[in-house]
Design a protein around this motif. Structure first.
Motif, PDB file in Angstrom:
ATOM      1  N   ALA A 249      11.362 -57.309  12.097  1.00 36.78           N
ATOM      2  CA  ALA A 249      10.847 -57.114  13.451  1.00 36.78           C
ATOM      3  C   ALA A 249      10.758 -58.422  14.229  1.00 36.78           C
ATOM      4  N   LYS A 250      10.565 -59.531  13.549  1.00 35.40           N
ATOM      5  CA  LYS A 250      10.465 -60.831  14.221  1.00 35.40           C
ATOM      6  C   LYS A 250      11.799 -61.270  14.826  1.00 35.40           C
ATOM      7  N   LYS A 251      12.881 -60.652  14.382  1.00 35.78           N
ATOM      8  CA  LYS A 251      14.212 -61.053  14.834  1.00 35.78           C
ATOM      9  C   LYS A 251      14.656 -60.343  16.108  1.00 35.78           C
ATOM     10  N   ILE A 252      13.954 -59.309  16.515  1.00 41.64           N
ATOM     11  CA  ILE A 252      14.405 -58.486  17.643  1.00 41.64           C
ATOM     12  C   ILE A 252      13.298 -58.294  18.666  1.00 41.64           C
ATOM     13  N   MET A 253      13.728 -57.963  19.881  1.00 35.14           N
ATOM     14  CA  MET A 253      12.816 -57.575  20.943  1.00 35.14           C
ATOM     15  C   MET A 253      13.274 -56.240  21.499  1.00 35.14           C
ATOM     16  N   PRO A 254      12.476 -55.185  21.376  1.00 35.55           N
ATOM     17  CA  PRO A 254      12.855 -53.904  21.977  1.00 35.55           C
ATOM     18  C   PRO A 254      12.751 -53.980  23.500  1.00 35.55           C
ATOM     19  N   ILE A 255      13.773 -53.510  24.188  1.00 32.04           N
ATOM     20  CA  ILE A 255      13.726 -53.404  25.649  1.00 32.04           C
ATOM     21  C   ILE A 255      14.235 -52.024  26.043  1.00 32.04           C
ATOM     22  N   ASN A 256      13.871 -51.605  27.240  1.00 36.80           N
ATOM     23  CA  ASN A 256      14.248 -50.279  27.731  1.00 36.80           C
ATOM     24  C   ASN A 256      15.308 -50.392  28.815  1.00 36.80           C
ATOM     25  N   ASN A 257      16.286 -49.506  28.760  1.00 30.79           N
ATOM     26  CA  ASN A 257      17.343 -49.456  29.757  1.00 30.79           C
ATOM     27  C   ASN A 257      17.476 -48.022  30.249  1.00 30.79           C
ATOM     28  N   PHE A 258      18.003 -47.856  31.469  1.00 29.55           N
ATOM     29  CA  PHE A 258      17.903 -46.555  32.127  1.00 29.55           C
ATOM     30  C   PHE A 258      19.225 -46.114  32.739  1.00 29.55           C
ATOM     31  N   ILE A 259      19.436 -44.799  32.762  1.00 35.26           N
ATOM     32  CA  ILE A 259      20.684 -44.215  33.241  1.00 35.26           C
ATOM     33  C   ILE A 259      20.381 -42.996  34.116  1.00 35.26           C
ATOM     34  N   ILE A 260      21.223 -42.795  35.121  1.00 36.39           N
ATOM     35  CA  ILE A 260      21.167 -41.568  35.918  1.00 36.39           C
ATOM     36  C   ILE A 260      22.526 -40.875  35.863  1.00 36.39           C
ATOM     37  N   ALA A 261      22.517 -39.576  36.102  1.00 35.40           N
ATOM     38  CA  ALA A 261      23.748 -38.801  36.232  1.00 35.40           C
ATOM     39  C   ALA A 261      23.664 -38.008  37.531  1.00 35.40           C
ATOM     40  N   THR A 262      24.666 -38.169  38.381  1.00 38.18           N
ATOM     41  CA  THR A 262      24.701 -37.411  39.625  1.00 38.18           C
ATOM     42  C   THR A 262      25.168 -35.985  39.357  1.00 38.18           C
ATOM     43  N   GLU A 263      25.153 -35.192  40.375  1.00 33.99           N
ATOM     44  CA  GLU A 263      25.822 -33.905  40.320  1.00 33.99           C
ATOM     45  C   GLU A 263      27.334 -34.155  40.200  1.00 33.99           C
ATOM     46  N   PRO A 264      28.125 -33.172  39.775  1.00 30.56           N
ATOM     47  CA  PRO A 264      29.582 -33.367  39.736  1.00 30.56           C
ATOM     48  C   PRO A 264      30.119 -33.755  41.114  1.00 30.56           C
ATOM     49  N   LEU A 265      31.008 -34.736  41.131  1.00 29.45           N
ATOM     50  CA  LEU A 265      31.547 -35.257  42.381  1.00 29.45           C
ATOM     51  C   LEU A 265      32.841 -34.543  42.750  1.00 29.45           C
ATOM     52  N   ALA A 266      33.105 -34.487  44.027  1.00 24.90           N
ATOM     53  CA  ALA A 266      34.331 -33.871  44.518  1.00 24.90           C
ATOM     54  C   ALA A 266      35.543 -34.693  44.069  1.00 24.90           C
ATOM     55  N   ASP A 267      36.668 -34.026  43.892  1.00 23.78           N
ATOM     56  CA  ASP A 267      37.873 -34.703  43.410  1.00 23.78           C
ATOM     57  C   ASP A 267      38.271 -35.863  44.308  1.00 23.78           C
ATOM     58  N   GLU A 268      38.128 -35.717  45.615  1.00 22.25           N
ATOM     59  CA  GLU A 268      38.531 -36.801  46.510  1.00 22.25           C
ATOM     60  C   GLU A 268      37.650 -38.037  46.338  1.00 22.25           C
ATOM     61  N   VAL A 269      36.376 -37.825  45.996  1.00 22.98           N
ATOM     62  CA  VAL A 269      35.476 -38.945  45.728  1.00 22.98           C
ATOM     63  C   VAL A 269      35.864 -39.623  44.420  1.00 22.98           C
ATOM     64  N   VAL A 270      36.094 -38.812  43.390  1.00 21.92           N
ATOM     65  CA  VAL A 270      36.494 -39.341  42.079  1.00 21.92           C
ATOM     66  C   VAL A 270      37.780 -40.146  42.199  1.00 21.92           C
ATOM     67  N   ASN A 271      38.751 -39.611  42.927  1.00 26.08           N
ATOM     68  CA  ASN A 271      40.040 -40.282  43.063  1.00 26.08           C
ATOM     69  C   ASN A 271      39.950 -41.574  43.851  1.00 26.08           C
ATOM     70  N   HIS A 272      38.878 -41.718  44.606  1.00 23.76           N
ATOM     71  CA  HIS A 272      38.667 -42.956  45.368  1.00 23.76           C
ATOM     72  C   HIS A 272      37.916 -43.998  44.550  1.00 23.76           C
ATOM     73  N   ILE A 273      36.853 -43.604  43.857  1.00 27.56           N
ATOM     74  CA  ILE A 273      35.987 -44.601  43.217  1.00 27.56           C
ATOM     75  C   ILE A 273      36.365 -44.926  41.771  1.00 27.56           C
ATOM     76  N   ASN A 274      37.153 -44.058  41.118  1.00 29.13           N
ATOM     77  CA  ASN A 274      37.531 -44.359  39.734  1.00 29.13           C
ATOM     78  C   ASN A 274      38.720 -43.492  39.310  1.00 29.13           C
ATOM     79  N   PRO A 275      39.866 -43.678  39.959  1.00 28.34           N
ATOM     80  CA  PRO A 275      41.009 -42.797  39.680  1.00 28.34           C
ATOM     81  C   PRO A 275      41.551 -42.912  38.255  1.00 28.34           C
TER      82      PRO A 275
END
Length: 427
Positions: A249-275
């Protein structure tokens, strides 16, 4: 499918199989006892069972219920510490071998998915992007070093225009494209490992919290309803270790990280931001990382805290980071928000150790856990079988205790993290 007992998240809402294991109800003996049902423990259980060892794995909650089932799902070659820095702290031979192990770790994930037919939405391509113009040269030099000095030709430099074409934003200044990196559904990957380990003969117990342990010739662990005696003991708890093993336990530090998920995106949005359907991480100290889910949601990770509790409104806490890059997602509904606890080390390299000849620890993946934790399980199986060379390579880089140990590490870390977080916000 819905949560199946997991804490709410997009991943819990989209699990593709139901696994249920009993809790330990009696005293047992085994060759190897593993504490922790995340990637490290599950991979170790699988590889050891394949070699004919009797294995008992004890998980305090549900398999994959910790960070292994809640993370960003990215796998990539390399470590948090550069090859140059590792070579300075050790020597070039050790640095070269650790670089190769990082490649092997990604290959292992792909191999396990194929071999055990794990349905976890695996896709290829990871892009590290420069969040500031001052980071451009660093990324250029990193790509050139890997191409020329390390002889690795599957990483490519992208200029600002090329990054913008891939991500639909002018926010980033350059990129380091890992064509053999990848991303996946982390909970379904964990459940796939559990099923494979179980099929090979590992005995898995859920809702079985380890209360204490004793080392010695035949280590034993105590739970509420039974004791397990073993020839070997593995601590695979990472950010959820608590005070169970004070030395680790002395070797590590627990930290918290966070994630969100949007609603499903429209194809035109997907093809623009991450084709090209890539996983992305930026160059900030407190990184933003994002990718699309199989059903075209934006999965965005951003922001940390260092407390025992998560923010009251995780969605608002993370969404601001997403909107700073993609303001066009302002109207996209946030369907899921969640957090997880990971463990970092002071040098941001994993901490592997033999505490005794038959007690192993693997932890502190510092955000690289999907590939490295899975690989750690394989290396532990090798070490128990008598070939510890690859496991011991990670011990070549000394891992210091956090100043003040587990009691006083928190104030110092928070002060440091806040300093670097402030630097992230400055141009």
């Amino acid at each position: 499918m819905k949560n199946h007992g997991f804490e709410a998240s997009y991943y819990a809402n989209t699990v593709n199989q139901t696994l249920s294991f009993p809790s330990l109800g009696s005293d047992m003996e085994t060759d190897v006892c593993i504490i922790g049902g995340g990637y490290t423990g599950l991979s170790a259980a699988l590889h050891l069972s394949q070699q004919g060892y009797r294995v008992i794995l004890l998980e305090a909650h549900l398999i994959g219920s910790g960070a292994s089932g809640r993370n960003g799902g990215q796998i990539c070659q390399g470590h948090n510490m550069s090859h140059q820095a590792i070579a300075k702290r050790t020597n070039k031979t050790v640095a070269d071998k650790l670089w190769q192990l990082s490649i092997d770790s990604v290959d292992l994930v792909k191999q396990l998915i194929k071999e055990h037919q794990i349905d976890c939405d695996f896709k290829t391509g990871v892009l590290h992007v420069a969040a500031k113009s001052s980071h451009i040269n660093e990324i250029k030099e990193a790509v050139d070093y890997k191409n020329t000095i390390l002889g690795y030709d599957k990483i490519h430099y992208l200029d600002r225009q090329s990054v913008a074409a891939k991500l639909g934003t002018e926010k980033f200044h350059a990129g380091e494209f890992y064509q053999d990196g990848g991303h996946l559904h982390p909970l379904n990957f964990a459940l796939g490992l559990a099923k494979a380990a179980h099929n090979k003969g590992a005995k898995i117990f859920e809702h079985t919290k380890v209360l204490s342990y004793s080392a010695g010739e035949n280590p034993s662990v105590k739970t509420a309803k039974g004791t397990v005696k073993a020839n070997y003991l593995l601590f695979a708890c990472n950010g959820y270790l608590g005070k169970l093993n004070q030395q680790a336990a002395k070797k590590i530090m627990p930290i918290n990280n966070f994630i969100i998920a949007t609603e499903p995106l429209a194809d035109e949005v997907v093809n623009h931001i991450n084709p090209d359907d890539l996983a992305v991480a930026d160059s900030k100290f407190v990184i933003n990382y994002f990718r699309l889910s199989a059903d075209k949601r934006m999965l965005w990770g951003g922001g940390e805290n260092y407390r025992s509790r998560f923010p009251k409104d995780i969605a608002a806490f993370v969404q601001k980071h997403m909107l700073s890059v993609y303001p066009e997602l302002q109207s996209s509904k946030i369907d899921f928000s969640w957090g997880g606890t990971l463990a970092i080390t002071l040098n941001r390299m994993p901490y592997f150790a033999h505490q005794e000849k038959n007690v192993f620890v693997a932890q502190g993946y510092s955000g690289h856990g999907v590939a490295l934790a899975t690989f750690a399980g394989k290396l532990i199986s090798e070490a128990i079988a008598g070939t510890a060379e690859r496991f011991d390579l990670f011990a070549e880089i000394p891992t210091a205790n956090f100043p003040g140990g587990t009691l006083l590490r928190w104030p110092g870390l928070v002060a440091g993290m806040l300093y670097y977080s402030l630097r992230d916000r400055l141009s």
